[in-house]
Design a protein around this motif. Structure first.
Motif, PDB file in Angstrom:
ATOM      1  N   PHE A 484       0.804  -1.395  -0.051  1.00  0.00           N
ATOM      2  CA  PHE A 484       0.087  -0.121   0.012  1.00  0.00           C
ATOM      3  C   PHE A 484       0.738   1.379  -0.191  1.00  0.00           C
ATOM      4  O   PHE A 484       2.023   1.238   0.383  1.00  0.00           O
ATOM      5  N   LYS A 485       0.319   2.521  -0.538  1.00  0.00           N
ATOM      6  CA  LYS A 485       0.746   3.658  -0.396  1.00  0.00           C
ATOM      7  C   LYS A 485       0.594   4.402   0.945  1.00  0.00           C
ATOM      8  O   LYS A 485      -0.572   4.347   1.324  1.00  0.00           O
ATOM      9  N   GLY A 486       1.547   4.917   1.655  1.00  0.00           N
ATOM     10  CA  GLY A 486       1.172   5.668   2.810  1.00  0.00           C
ATOM     11  C   GLY A 486       2.001   6.862   3.021  1.00  0.00           C
ATOM     12  O   GLY A 486       3.058   6.929   2.535  1.00  0.00           O
ATOM     13  N   SER A 487       1.494   7.677   3.797  1.00  0.00           N
ATOM     14  CA  SER A 487       2.205   9.052   4.004  1.00  0.00           C
ATOM     15  C   SER A 487       2.700   8.843   5.830  1.00  0.00           C
ATOM     16  O   SER A 487       1.676   8.634   6.579  1.00  0.00           O
ATOM     17  N   ARG A 488       3.918   9.072   6.062  1.00  0.00           N
ATOM     18  CA  ARG A 488       4.124   8.975   7.214  1.00  0.00           C
ATOM     19  C   ARG A 488       4.094   9.933   8.382  1.00  0.00           C
ATOM     20  O   ARG A 488       3.696  11.145   8.110  1.00  0.00           O
ATOM     21  N   SER A 489       3.728   9.705   9.617  1.00  0.00           N
ATOM     22  CA  SER A 489       3.587  10.845  10.762  1.00  0.00           C
ATOM     23  C   SER A 489       4.661  11.547  10.950  1.00  0.00           C
ATOM     24  O   SER A 489       5.788  10.958  10.761  1.00  0.00           O
ATOM     25  N   PRO A 490       4.843  12.831  10.983  1.00  0.00           N
ATOM     26  CA  PRO A 490       6.123  13.591  11.217  1.00  0.00           C
ATOM     27  C   PRO A 490       6.353  13.341  12.834  1.00  0.00           C
ATOM     28  O   PRO A 490       5.448  13.011  13.732  1.00  0.00           O
ATOM     29  N   ILE A 491       7.641  13.297  12.900  1.00  0.00           N
ATOM     30  CA  ILE A 491       8.368  13.094  14.223  1.00  0.00           C
ATOM     31  C   ILE A 491       9.410  14.405  14.592  1.00  0.00           C
ATOM     32  O   ILE A 491      10.155  14.581  13.806  1.00  0.00           O
ATOM     33  N   PRO A 492       8.855  15.025  15.673  1.00  0.00           N
ATOM     34  CA  PRO A 492       9.701  16.389  15.865  1.00  0.00           C
ATOM     35  C   PRO A 492      11.120  15.917  15.827  1.00  0.00           C
ATOM     36  O   PRO A 492      11.612  15.052  16.626  1.00  0.00           O
ATOM     37  N   ASN A 493      12.005  16.925  15.140  1.00  0.00           N
ATOM     38  CA  ASN A 493      13.323  16.984  15.149  1.00  0.00           C
ATOM     39  C   ASN A 493      14.030  15.631  14.676  1.00  0.00           C
ATOM     40  O   ASN A 493      15.111  15.225  14.708  1.00  0.00           O
ATOM     41  N   VAL A 494      13.076  15.114  13.680  1.00  0.00           N
ATOM     42  CA  VAL A 494      13.565  13.804  12.985  1.00  0.00           C
ATOM     43  C   VAL A 494      13.005  13.842  11.371  1.00  0.00           C
ATOM     44  O   VAL A 494      12.192  14.099  11.270  1.00  0.00           O
TER      45      VAL A 494
END
Length: 584
Positions: A484-494
């Motif tokens: 599947f295609k997915g968009s990752r959740s942002p992680i602060p400072n990473v």
């Protein structure tokens, strides 16, 4: 929680609720001794892996453990007059390694110099790597055509039968039929769109919009007043069993002196000359268990003589309906796969607390037994501003910018996921999800499409009014796994890849953890050595027929620090899912 986490120190995958890296997951899968994807030539997605077909053995060997280029920006399509490819849509593949894709080509140097060469091409990885043209904008529309018109555009992604070379594609043109109107006695012209089929050539008409003419009554809408023609065939048609095409069709009827738009899901046996279109379900079909008929239907998927589709009462805000499976028959009984209001299962099939499905996606992946689909639940949303396209059809861009000069704010479900359903055991499992604390933020991708008022056939239009549309992309290969295609959740400072293609294996009725196949920002050199130096992945795409019997295909676009762009269609053969060749 979902399955992917990235830290500053490592790019290893940390599966859900465990601190296992991708290498550990590989060992876990390999030790199971279960092949995740079967060899070329398997007849049944539910059957054990079949022996490798001899015709495919060398191709499989060549594509195992590495990516092979199906086509890229260096390829010149047949009849392209010196133009090379520059843009690709998501490809589809069958179990025998035959790839079909939609693309555009232009002269070196690009710019605005002339019209792009558009069309649909195929490559048979098991027999010949040579490009074959299915349709391009110099192809004469097949009969019926007494005007000699050629195609203008193929407005949706072509798809291929899992078990044969039969592929289906939509095509638009100027009117292909001239006739004398029986009422006005004036010369009239009709027939600007249809679905076209190809089995190693030649191209043939599967269905078109001439069903109102007596000579072509077999193309008329079944169940509608006699002589009712289809207006358009939105989305992508599907093919199965070497002889059937299935599709969504929209049409218009007169009710109380008012024109009313209707919709439905249909199929046709193209092996029988002049065979009629057959109805599965339409706007007059009651939603199973309800007194209300379907208000919307979606382009179906078909395999092994069966069809799956999404049917709802209200497309934008459904209160009933869901995803259904049925045999390819005249008005068959519909069996529910998942319904609006059903409990949302977790990765083991246990219902989540206080979670019931509120939305389903249109694009369903299906192999004859297993279905992969997108679903959402809950009332929580987040706002996403969508800006109008900057390239593509000028009429559509103008309409979008006039209608949404400040952009369009879409409300995205916070809680959404990719699911796997077994139509035999009736079990549904969550493959991956979004939500608070999850690795994924979104599985939806947006496009502005449709036909602007007052315009004729144009690029990338499905004939419906222009609007923002969202799609989720997943592919399924039997008991072996889901991509599947997915968009990752942002992680602060990473630094986290914005999106990518991900996969989960399915072994002995249970899902393995999700691993990345390819992500935005990955180096392209291992995928395509001919790409400009230091190129990194800019975008990725898969279609619902991206994984079949060990073959996997996708499209990737990239760019390097010097601003040089590149794109291509690529394939690999994977005996197990974790053997997808790394690109980083």
């Amino acid at each position: 929680m979902s399955d992917l986490r990235r830290t500053k120190e490592t790019t290893a995958v940390i599966p859900m609720r465990q601190s296992l890296g991708r290498g550990v997951l590989h060992l876990a899968i390999a030790s199971s001794s279960v092949m995740l994807l079967v060899a070329c030539g398997s007849e049944d997605a539910a059957a054990p892996p079949a022996p490798v077909a001899s015709a495919c053995s060398s191709a499989i060997s060549n594509a195992t453990g590495k990516w092979v280029t199906v086509a890229n920006n260096s390829f010149v399509p047949p009849g392209g007059a010196g133009k090379s490819f520059f843009s690709f849509n998501q490809p589809s593949i069958n179990r025998d390694g035959k790839v079909v894709f939609r693309a555009r080509a232009k002269a070196a140097g690009g710019g605005a110099g002339g019209e792009p060469h558009r069309g649909v091409w195929t490559v048979d990885l098991c027999s010949s790597p040579a490009l074959q043209t299915v349709i391009d904008n110099s192809t004469v529309v097949p009969a019926p055509n007494n005007t000699g018109e050629t195609f203008i555009e193929t407005p949706s992604i072509p798809r291929i039968d899992i078990s044969s070379p039969l592929l289906a594609s939509r095509g638009n043109s100027q009117p292909v039929w001239t006739y004398t109107d029986p009422i006005t006695q004036l010369e009239s012209r009709a027939g600007t769109t249809g679905i076209f089929t190809w089995i190693n050539g030649p191209l043939a008409t599967g269905v078109n919009i001439l069903g109102n003419l007596p000579s072509f009554s077999y193309f008329q809408v079944p169940g509608a007043p006699a002589g009712t023609k289809f207006d358009v065939f939105p989305g992508s048609p599907t093919a199965t069993n070497g002889k059937y095409i299935a599709f969504k069709g929209n049409f218009t009827v007169i009710e109380n002196l008012v024109s009313v738009g209707k919709t439905g899901v249909y199929f046709r046996d193209i092996s029988i000359p002049n065979s009629p279109v057959v109805g599965i379900a339409d706007s007059s079909t009651p939603i199973p268990g309800q007194a209300v008929p379907f208000g919307s239907t979606a382009p179906p998927s078909a395999a092994a003589g069966k069809i799956v589709f999404t049917g709802l009462d209200i497309e934008e805000a459904p209160t009933m309906g869901g995803i259904y499976v049925a045999p390819l028959a005249d008005r068959p009984a519909l069996t529910a796969i998942a319904l609006i209001g059903d409990p949302v299962p977790d990765r083991t099939g246990v219902p989540l607390a206080n979670a019931n499905f509120t939305k389903f996606g249109e694009g369903l992946a299906y192999d004859g037994r297993y279905v992969a689909f997108w679903g959402a639940w809950g009332a929580d949303t987040r706002a996403l501003v969508l800006n109008c396209p900057t390239d593509g059809n000028q009429d559509l861009r103008t309409y979008c910018n006039t209608t949404y000069p400040q952009g369009y704010t879409a409300q995205i479900p916070v809680n959404q996921g990719i699911f796997l359903h077994d139509t035999v055991s009736r079990q549904t499992l969550m493959v991956a999800r979004s939500g608070a604390g999850e690795a994924f933020q979104d599985f939806l991708y947006w496009v502005f499409s449709g036909r602007p008022p007052g315009t004729g056939s144009s690029d990338d239009t499905d004939g419906e009014p222009p609007r923002w549309r969202s799609s989720a992309f997943a592919a399924v290969d039997g008991t072996r796994g889901v991509l599947f295609k997915g968009s990752r959740s942002p992680i602060p400072n990473v630094t986290v890849p914005s999106s990518g293609i991900y996969g989960a294996g399915y072994i002995n009725g249970a899902l393995t953890e999700v691993i990345p196949a390819i992500e935005v920002g990955n180096l392209v050199a291992k995928l395509d050595a001919s790409a400009p130096a230091d190129s990194t992945v800019l975008s990725v795409g898969i279609e619902r027929e991206a994984v079949r019997s060990g073959w996997l295909t996708l499209t990737v676009s990239s760019i390097n620090p010097a601003g040089e762009s590149w794109a291509g269609v690529y394939a690999t053969y994977v005996p197990v899912l974790n053997n997808i060749p790394p690109t980083n």
